[in-house]
Design a protein around this motif. Structure first.
Motif, PDB file in Angstrom:
ATOM      1  N   PHE A  93       0.746   7.666   5.510  1.00 34.00           N
ATOM      2  CA  PHE A  93       0.754   7.885   7.125  1.00 34.00           C
ATOM      3  C   PHE A  93       0.138   8.754   7.642  1.00 34.00           C
ATOM      4  CE2 PHE A  93       3.683   4.699   5.153  1.00 34.00           C
ATOM      5  CZ  PHE A  93       3.324   3.591   5.986  1.00 34.00           C
ATOM      6  N   SER A  99       4.050   1.451  11.769  1.00 30.91           N
ATOM      7  CA  SER A  99       4.085   2.767  10.688  1.00 30.91           C
ATOM      8  C   SER A  99       5.664   3.105  10.609  1.00 30.91           C
ATOM      9  CB  SER A  99       3.273   3.842  11.492  1.00 30.91           C
ATOM     10  OG  SER A  99       1.903   3.672  11.244  1.00 30.91           O
ATOM     11  N   HIS A 159       4.616  10.807   5.563  1.00 33.62           N
ATOM     12  CA  HIS A 159       4.018  10.919   6.878  1.00 33.62           C
ATOM     13  C   HIS A 159       3.478  12.710   6.844  1.00 33.62           C
ATOM     14  CE1 HIS A 159       4.680  12.044  11.186  1.00 33.62           C
ATOM     15  NE2 HIS A 159       3.603  11.134  11.340  1.00 33.62           N
ATOM     16  N   CYS A 207      -2.663   4.250   5.030  1.00 33.05           N
ATOM     17  CA  CYS A 207      -2.311   3.648   6.236  1.00 33.05           C
ATOM     18  C   CYS A 207      -2.565   4.624   7.612  1.00 33.05           C
ATOM     19  CB  CYS A 207      -0.747   3.542   6.193  1.00 33.05           C
ATOM     20  SG  CYS A 207      -0.001   2.635   4.633  1.00 33.05           S
TER      21      CYS A 207
END
Length: 325
Positions: A239, A267, A192, A259
């Protein structure tokens, strides 16, 4: 219109409480529960049949909202009471996280004869403030009460509710609806990279302390890929927000999946189920890390706590991963 008026009232109250809280000698005087403690015995034991919860900041992101929800759960256990349920601004999160229906909500408890009393906000690291709230709660022994902590009631660590959150999440009927793009035959890494709001104002220190560069994440991911010992093919799920060309540093990695347009709940779900999760300085990846049963690789300089266990790996400010033996 009614909903708008309620939002305005909540906002005004939050601002009022935050401002008055700066002078703690005066601040508790605005609470009916405080005055009650001055006139009734505080020598009692806390009534374990009562309930406690905390208001959620419905204007914040889901990570922030879940922190507020955790605060209510933590302090209910700390004071030895039951937890009363308060929902999120988007009910889809309640269902997804498996939180709804486990604890009674305030409306249900009021029908059972419970009264609702607000508690002054308190600093968990200031014993006098914690004691004041303890005295308030004790003064209501033998009465049916739901205590409500103010919005953003601090609970810095957040990890004390982890086992409870995992139990609720994994036992929820909602798990039957989970749909993953992962292949179980692969070793799936989720990373992330927080962008969005932290890119809006470089002069805002509250945002800049959350920023980690692309180079930081590329360095961390390189170490992770080199260190992971698995017979499965490694696949990486990225992400963030923006376009792939914003992250050219990562094109060298094999089996990289972007993503960038996946919805928030999906997510969050994929971060929870990753075999290895690399987090940002962000509640949005920290909260899935609390639910994740794999390996978590996290920036050590963060405002919430981390468990001292082998599946939590720290990273210093320069992107050096501190592997455990």
């Amino acid at each position: 219109m009614k909903e708008l008026i309620c939002k305005i009232k909540r906002k005004l109250r939050t601002c009022f409480v935050s401002k008055l809280y700066e002078n703690y000698r005066i601040y508790p005087l605005i609470y009916r529960s405080y005055w009650h403690s001055l006139f009734y015995s505080i020598k009692n034991e806390i009534d374990t049949n009562n309930y406690l919860t905390a208001l959620i900041n419905n204007g914040a992101g889901i990570g922030h909202q879940l922190a507020g929800w955790n605060s209510g759960l933590w302090w209910s256990k700390y004071f030895g009471m039951h937890h009363a349920y308060i929902g999120f601004s988007n009910s889809a999160w309640d269902k997804f996280l498996g939180l709804k229906g486990v604890d009674p909500n305030i409306k249900e408890l009021k029908k059972q004869g419970y009264i609702v009393r607000r508690l002054p906000k308190f600093d968990e690291f200031k014993p006098k403030e914690v004691q004041l709230v303890t005295n308030i709660i004790k003064s209501y022994t033998h009465k049916k009460v739901v205590f409500v902590c103010e919005q953003d009631q601090p609970y810095l660590s957040q990890i004390g509710t982890m086992a409870n959150l995992q139990a609720r999440f994994y036992s929820s009927e909602s798990r039957k609806e989970d749909r993953l793009v992962y292949d179980k035959h692969n070793f799936n890494i989720a990373i992330h990279v927080r962008r969005g709001d932290i890119m809006l104002d470089s002069s805002n220190p509250n945002l800049t302390i959350r920023y980690l560069s692309n180079d930081y994440f590329e360095k961390v991911l390189s170490q992770v890929v080199a260190h992971v010992s698995t017979d499965k093919p490694i696949h990486i799920y990225f992400f963030s927000q923006g376009k792939p060309e914003d992250y050219s540093e990562f094109t060298k990695f094999n089996n990289l999946h972007w993503c960038l347009d996946m919805g928030a709940i999906d997510s969050f779900m994929h971060m929870v189920y990753a075999d290895l999760l690399i987090t940002s300085k962000s509640s949005f990846s920290y909260k899935p890390a609390l639910l994740n049963r794999g390996i978590k690789v996290c920036p050590e300089n963060f405002w919430h706590g981390y468990p001292d266990s082998e599946d939590w790996i720290m990273v210093d400010n320069d992107g050096n991963v501190k592997w455990k033996q």
